[in-house]
Design a protein around this motif. Structure first.
Motif, PDB file in Angstrom:
ATOM      1  N   SER A  80      13.721   9.780 -26.670  1.00  0.00           N
ATOM      2  CA  SER A  80      13.558  10.161 -25.262  1.00  0.00           C
ATOM      3  C   SER A  80      12.106  10.493 -24.925  1.00  0.00           C
ATOM      4  O   SER A  80      11.303  10.846 -25.799  1.00  0.00           O
ATOM      5  CB  SER A  80      14.439  11.377 -24.938  1.00  0.00           C
ATOM      6  N   LYS A 104      12.885   7.713 -20.180  1.00  0.00           N
ATOM      7  CA  LYS A 104      13.885   6.999 -20.987  1.00  0.00           C
ATOM      8  C   LYS A 104      14.567   8.012 -21.898  1.00  0.00           C
ATOM      9  O   LYS A 104      14.048   9.106 -22.153  1.00  0.00           O
ATOM     10  CB  LYS A 104      13.243   5.889 -21.816  1.00  0.00           C
ATOM     11  N   THR A 106      18.165  10.089 -23.611  1.00  0.00           N
ATOM     12  CA  THR A 106      19.452  10.716 -23.358  1.00  0.00           C
ATOM     13  C   THR A 106      19.235  12.211 -23.139  1.00  0.00           C
ATOM     14  O   THR A 106      18.448  12.853 -23.854  1.00  0.00           O
ATOM     15  CB  THR A 106      20.400  10.502 -24.550  1.00  0.00           C
ATOM     16  N   ASP A 136      25.491  14.985 -18.154  1.00  0.00           N
ATOM     17  CA  ASP A 136      24.723  14.155 -19.079  1.00  0.00           C
ATOM     18  C   ASP A 136      24.174  12.967 -18.310  1.00  0.00           C
ATOM     19  O   ASP A 136      24.819  12.465 -17.379  1.00  0.00           O
ATOM     20  CB  ASP A 136      25.600  13.653 -20.230  1.00  0.00           C
ATOM     21  N   TYR A 138      21.662   9.181 -18.975  1.00  0.00           N
ATOM     22  CA  TYR A 138      21.007   8.253 -19.901  1.00  0.00           C
ATOM     23  C   TYR A 138      20.125   7.315 -19.086  1.00  0.00           C
ATOM     24  O   TYR A 138      20.520   6.817 -18.020  1.00  0.00           O
ATOM     25  CB  TYR A 138      22.045   7.440 -20.669  1.00  0.00           C
ATOM     26  N   GLY A 140      18.032   3.812 -19.743  1.00  0.00           N
ATOM     27  CA  GLY A 140      17.791   2.723 -20.676  1.00  0.00           C
ATOM     28  C   GLY A 140      16.378   2.186 -20.590  1.00  0.00           C
ATOM     29  O   GLY A 140      15.597   2.543 -19.696  1.00  0.00           O
ATOM     30  N   THR A 145      20.347   3.621 -15.268  1.00  0.00           N
ATOM     31  CA  THR A 145      20.643   5.049 -15.401  1.00  0.00           C
ATOM     32  C   THR A 145      22.149   5.288 -15.247  1.00  0.00           C
ATOM     33  O   THR A 145      22.781   4.734 -14.340  1.00  0.00           O
ATOM     34  CB  THR A 145      19.897   5.860 -14.337  1.00  0.00           C
ATOM     35  N   ASN A 196      24.534  -0.166 -25.341  1.00  0.00           N
ATOM     36  CA  ASN A 196      24.031   0.737 -26.369  1.00  0.00           C
ATOM     37  C   ASN A 196      25.151   1.695 -26.766  1.00  0.00           C
ATOM     38  O   ASN A 196      25.594   2.510 -25.949  1.00  0.00           O
ATOM     39  CB  ASN A 196      22.823   1.528 -25.844  1.00  0.00           C
ATOM     40  N   ALA A 199      24.312   5.432 -26.242  1.00  0.00           N
ATOM     41  CA  ALA A 199      23.745   5.768 -24.933  1.00  0.00           C
ATOM     42  C   ALA A 199      24.056   7.194 -24.504  1.00  0.00           C
ATOM     43  O   ALA A 199      23.229   7.843 -23.864  1.00  0.00           O
ATOM     44  CB  ALA A 199      24.253   4.783 -23.882  1.00  0.00           C
ATOM     45  N   LEU A 200      25.257   7.687 -24.816  1.00  0.00           N
ATOM     46  CA  LEU A 200      25.651   9.045 -24.433  1.00  0.00           C
ATOM     47  C   LEU A 200      26.051   9.806 -25.701  1.00  0.00           C
ATOM     48  O   LEU A 200      27.233  10.026 -25.961  1.00  0.00           O
ATOM     49  CB  LEU A 200      26.803   9.002 -23.420  1.00  0.00           C
TER      50      LEU A 200
END
Length: 338
Positions: A80, A104, A106, A136, A138, A140, A145, A196, A199-200
């Motif tokens: 990140s 970028k 998480t 939350d 994310y 990419g 988003t 991904n 991703a979370l």
């Protein structure tokens, strides 16, 4: 001239000092650091202060948890990059404005003691407006988003309009070109749509948080645990050698009690008590029979022996009569001789 020059130098140094002091103003501190997290001055450690305009980066396995002065919590996951853009603090333990720019990576956000209107999160695809919220999000590599609401309410606005997140686990995905999904309940398919599996990470369990940040649940995604590419996979477990087992022994079935039946002669084997069916009956012999039944039924010898004895008694009577006749004649002859 010389005096004016000295005056300008003093003012310049004063302004620079004020600017440096303002730039170095601490706005929060790190409470959890895992693997590698860096700031403007280098690696960040636990209890290290973070400052306004400071860029925070994490490695591909890095994790940092931060608490701001008004109680706002921010978790920065793997890979990140985020900048604390604006931070205006007042004397009532709250902020008038707190803005961060997420380039970028998480993140997990939990609002503090300030008004909801004081918080703003900027992403390449749009702006997240906070309404007393935990969520939350994310970002990419291409700016896509995704936002997942965990508590409270939030609003996402981009070139394609705005979406309201009002129910727990509501999710919206937006792209920098304005494409945006409607708010809907998040599920595991979102990881495929984002391209991904990590991703979370805080929802899927790929990365775990501590304290209050880790108590918000996973929206039924925690059962899916994507593989961590930065960790060595453990060797597969060695299956134990199969043990030889003896075949199960058959238990003897309990014999059922047969109903009592009178003994019957078998047709294939001779019976010792009664004559064989293939042989003719033989008359009973008188010798060797010590038993004399007197019931008179067939097969008993009482009456037969009694009949036999009666016949012999009749013969004895005739013999006595014959002897008497001879004695009578002898008497007659004796008298004649006299």
């Amino acid at each position: 001239m010389r005096g004016q020059r000295l005056l300008f130098q003093a003012l310049f140094l004063t302004l620079c000092g004020v600017g440096l002091a303002a730039a170095a103003e601490p706005v929060g501190q790190a409470v959890v650091i895992k693997t590698e997290v860096t700031g403007q001055a280098g690696p960040i450690e636990v209890n290290t202060s973070v400052h306004r305009d400071e860029r925070i980066k994490t490695s591909q396995s890095g994790l940092g948890q931060f608490v701001f002065r008004d109680g706002t919590k921010l978790a920065v996951g793997w890979g990140s990059s985020v900048v604390i853009d604006r931070y205006v603090f007042d004397d009532s333990q709250s902020v008038r404005q707190l803005t961060i720019k997420a380039a970028k990576g998480t993140f997990r956000w939990v609002s503090g003691n300030s008004k909801s209107s004081a918080y703003q999160i900027l992403t390449p695809a749009g702006t997240i407006g906070v309404r007393g919220t935990a969520f939350d999000f994310y970002v990419g590599p291409d700016g896509t988003t995704a936002v997942v609401l965990l508590n409270g309410a939030a609003r996402f606005c981009g070139p394609g309009g705005c979406r309201q997140l009002q129910q727990r686990c509501d999710c919206v995905v937006a792209k920098p070109n304005g494409d945006m999904t409607s708010a809907r309940q998040v599920d595991r398919d979102i990881l495929h749509s984002l391209g991904n599996q990590r991703a979370l990470p805080f929802l899927s369990g790929n990365q775990r948080l501590s304290g209050g940040l880790g108590m918000l649940g996973g929206c039924n995604m925690a059962s899916l645990l994507p593989e961590r590419s930065d960790r060595d996979r453990p060797p597969p477990p060695v299956a134990p050698a199969p043990q030889r087992q003896d075949p199960p022994q058959r238990q003897a079935e309990p014999q059922k009690e047969r109903p009592h039946r009178p003994d019957m002669p078998h047709h294939d084997e001779p019976h010792h008590d009664k004559p064989h069916h293939d042989k003719p009956d033989r008359p009973d012999k008188h010798e060797g029979h010590g038993r004399h039944d007197d019931d008179g039924k067939p097969g008993n010898h009482g009456l037969d022996h009694r009949g036999h004895d009666h016949h012999h008694d009749g013969d004895g009577d005739r013999d006595d009569d014959h002897d008497n006749d001879r004695n009578h004649h002898r008497g007659r002859d004796f008298n004649r001789g006299r």
